[in-house]
Write an enzyme that holds these catalytic residues in place. Structure first.
Site, PDB file in Angstrom:
ATOM      1  N   HIS A 138      45.798   7.329 -14.569  1.00 49.22           N
ATOM      2  CA  HIS A 138      47.234   7.011 -14.611  1.00 49.22           C
ATOM      3  C   HIS A 138      47.692   6.207 -13.390  1.00 49.22           C
ATOM      4  O   HIS A 138      48.776   6.428 -12.841  1.00 49.22           O
ATOM      5  CB  HIS A 138      48.061   8.296 -14.744  1.00 49.22           C
ATOM      6  CG  HIS A 138      47.805   9.057 -16.005  1.00 49.22           C
ATOM      7  ND1 HIS A 138      47.494   8.464 -17.200  1.00 49.22           N
ATOM      8  CD2 HIS A 138      47.819  10.410 -16.253  1.00 49.22           C
ATOM      9  CE1 HIS A 138      47.326   9.393 -18.134  1.00 49.22           C
ATOM     10  NE2 HIS A 138      47.512  10.578 -17.580  1.00 49.22           N
ATOM     11  N   GLU A 182      50.044   9.716 -26.645  1.00 48.66           N
ATOM     12  CA  GLU A 182      50.269   8.622 -25.700  1.00 48.66           C
ATOM     13  C   GLU A 182      49.737   7.320 -26.293  1.00 48.66           C
ATOM     14  O   GLU A 182      48.530   7.157 -26.454  1.00 48.66           O
ATOM     15  CB  GLU A 182      49.538   8.921 -24.388  1.00 48.66           C
ATOM     16  CG  GLU A 182      49.918  10.238 -23.755  1.00 48.66           C
ATOM     17  CD  GLU A 182      48.792  10.804 -22.874  1.00 48.66           C
ATOM     18  OE1 GLU A 182      48.369  10.123 -21.929  1.00 48.66           O
ATOM     19  OE2 GLU A 182      48.329  11.915 -23.152  1.00 48.66           O
ATOM     20  N   HIS A 229      54.352   9.723 -21.154  1.00 49.93           N
ATOM     21  CA  HIS A 229      53.511  10.910 -21.154  1.00 49.93           C
ATOM     22  C   HIS A 229      54.292  12.188 -21.509  1.00 49.93           C
ATOM     23  O   HIS A 229      54.057  13.252 -20.921  1.00 49.93           O
ATOM     24  CB  HIS A 229      52.854  11.048 -19.777  1.00 49.93           C
ATOM     25  CG  HIS A 229      51.561  11.783 -19.788  1.00 49.93           C
ATOM     26  ND1 HIS A 229      51.433  13.058 -20.298  1.00 49.93           N
ATOM     27  CD2 HIS A 229      50.327  11.435 -19.378  1.00 49.93           C
ATOM     28  CE1 HIS A 229      50.183  13.442 -20.175  1.00 49.93           C
ATOM     29  NE2 HIS A 229      49.488  12.480 -19.623  1.00 49.93           N
TER      30      HIS A 229
HETATM   31  C1  BGC Z   1      44.891  12.807 -19.730  1.00 49.42           C
HETATM   32  C2  BGC Z   1      44.462  14.195 -19.332  1.00 49.42           C
HETATM   33  C3  BGC Z   1      45.218  14.606 -18.108  1.00 49.42           C
HETATM   34  C4  BGC Z   1      46.709  14.490 -18.399  1.00 49.42           C
HETATM   35  C5  BGC Z   1      47.570  14.807 -17.195  1.00 49.42           C
HETATM   36  C6  BGC Z   1      46.345  12.815 -20.010  1.00 49.42           C
HETATM   37  O1  BGC Z   1      46.767  11.537 -20.385  1.00 49.42           O
HETATM   38  O2  BGC Z   1      44.171  12.327 -20.841  1.00 49.42           O
HETATM   39  O3  BGC Z   1      43.067  14.234 -19.074  1.00 49.42           O
HETATM   40  O4  BGC Z   1      44.889  15.900 -17.718  1.00 49.42           O
HETATM   41  O5  BGC Z   1      47.011  13.191 -18.823  1.00 49.42           O
HETATM   42  O6  BGC Z   1      47.285  13.954 -16.162  1.00 49.42           O
END
Ligand code: BGC
Length: 344
Positions: free
Chosen positions: A103, A309, A174
């Site tokens: 991210h 997402e 998210h």
């Molecule tokens: C990811 C997860 C992660 C979560 C929080 C998601 O988009 O795929 O692996 O734990 O985000 O960061």
């Protein structure tokens, strides 16, 4: 129009803005991270239900690691070895998830206070600038996110971004959804229009590069089923993710927007349809949220929500088998996702 203070962060005071339609749907957005804080929709008894998880104030959002409601960018999901190559130049990113980037790292856009460019009754546009190499990505970038509540009870999210160098843009929201407001979300019934998904190598969740069939696996949501139905199946991919944490390759029928997923809860009667122009969608079953203290003093447990997402596939930039997510200098990146709510 309704806005109020949302508390202090290390970067200053944050504000919470409400946007509404005339049907009683109301969405709360903060300028801290251009984050979605609440989506209120009516359930089958006419009660307002907040269908996303979140926190009480901006300071809580500032210290969170779950990305509740966050605008994730410049790049969402994982990049292997926190390195990318663009036209023979290597760029090194923040290795914030083992040796990988997740991210965009600790300096991502979800942790900054954005500017409000336009605020209307039903719509808000937030903008921010991300300097060349600020997160390790090339190019001075201008980014805008618009949230709009439609008269069809949709929450439309639009991303626009440009940069003065060829760069990587791949934005997502998210939000952690729970169509009952709280409690387990594993009883929700989900359909995803995808006959393929992208398996991962191991617990670190970098895709193998394969675009694998869902046929005969717990990953098959082509026919609606409870999210939790097969989550405990004896399956290596589910063990790697501690549940679902995988990208689906959408069965695209046309270029542009189309409905790619639908979820409903019998308990609240609320249904949510997801439409997007993206080619991928990550199903994440909130596998690591245990103990988070959320809105109204509720303490969340793992699996109390699900994320859908919309995105390019994870690690696309390093995976020749996946569509390249690059945007040329001066060219506009544009992407749209709509979460539409109805009653069943
Ligand atoms: C990811 C997860 C992660 C979560 C929080 C998601 O988009 O795929 O692996 O734990 O985000 O960061």
């Amino acid at each position: 129009m309704e806005k109020k203070q949302f508390g202090m962060t290390a970067q200053g005071a944050a504000t919470l803005f409400a946007i509404t339609n005339t049907k009683g749907m109301k969405v709360l957005v903060t300028d801290f991270g251009a984050t979605l804080v609440s989506i209120f929709v009516k359930d089958k008894n006419g009660e307002d239900t907040d269908v996303i998880l979140g926190y009480e104030n901006a300071a809580e959002y500032e210290k969170q690691t779950c990305y509740f409601g966050a605008t994730v960018g410049r790049n969402c999901n994982r990049i292997s070895d926190a390195r990318i190559m663009i036209d023979d130049t290597q760029y090194i990113l923040d290795a914030n998830d083992n040796e990988n980037n997740l991210h965009s790292g600790t300096n991502g856009l979800s942790g900054r206070i954005w500017d409000v460019k336009e605020y209307l009754e039903h719509k808000i546009t937030l903008t921010t600038e991300d300097a060349d190499m600020q997160q390790g990505f090339p190019g001075n970038a201008a980014v805008a996110v618009t949230y709009e509540v439609t008269e069809e009870n949709g929450l439309k999210i639009t991303y626009h971004a440009t940069a003065d160098k060829k760069t990587l843009f791949n934005f997502t929201n998210h939000s952690y959804f729970n169509l009952n407001g709280e409690g387990t979300a594993m009883d929700h019934i989900l359909q995803i229009k995808a006959s393929h998904y992208t398996p991962v190598k191991n617990e670190k969740a970098i895709p193998t590069g394969e675009i694998a069939s869902v046929e005969g696996t717990p990953f098959d949501f082509r026919t609606p089923k409870r999210i939790g139905q097969d989550i405990a199946a004896d399956n290596e991919q589910l063990r790697y993710g501690n549940g679902y944490d995988h990208n689906y390759a959408i069965d695209k029928e046309q270029a542009g927007m189309e409905v790619v997923a639908g979820v409903y809860s019998e308990k609240s009667g609320i249904r949510m349809d997801v439409s997007t122009d993206c080619i991928g969608i990550q199903l994440y079953t909130a596998n690591f949220i245990h103990g988070q203290k959320g809105k109204g003093g509720v303490v969340y447990e793992d699996r109390d929500a699900f994320c859908l997402e919309t995105q390019y596939f994870p690690n696309s930039i390093n995976e020749p088998n996946f569509t390249t997510p690059l945007t040329e200098a001066g060219v506009e990146y544009h992407s749209e996702t709509v979460y539409t709510f109805s009653l069943i």
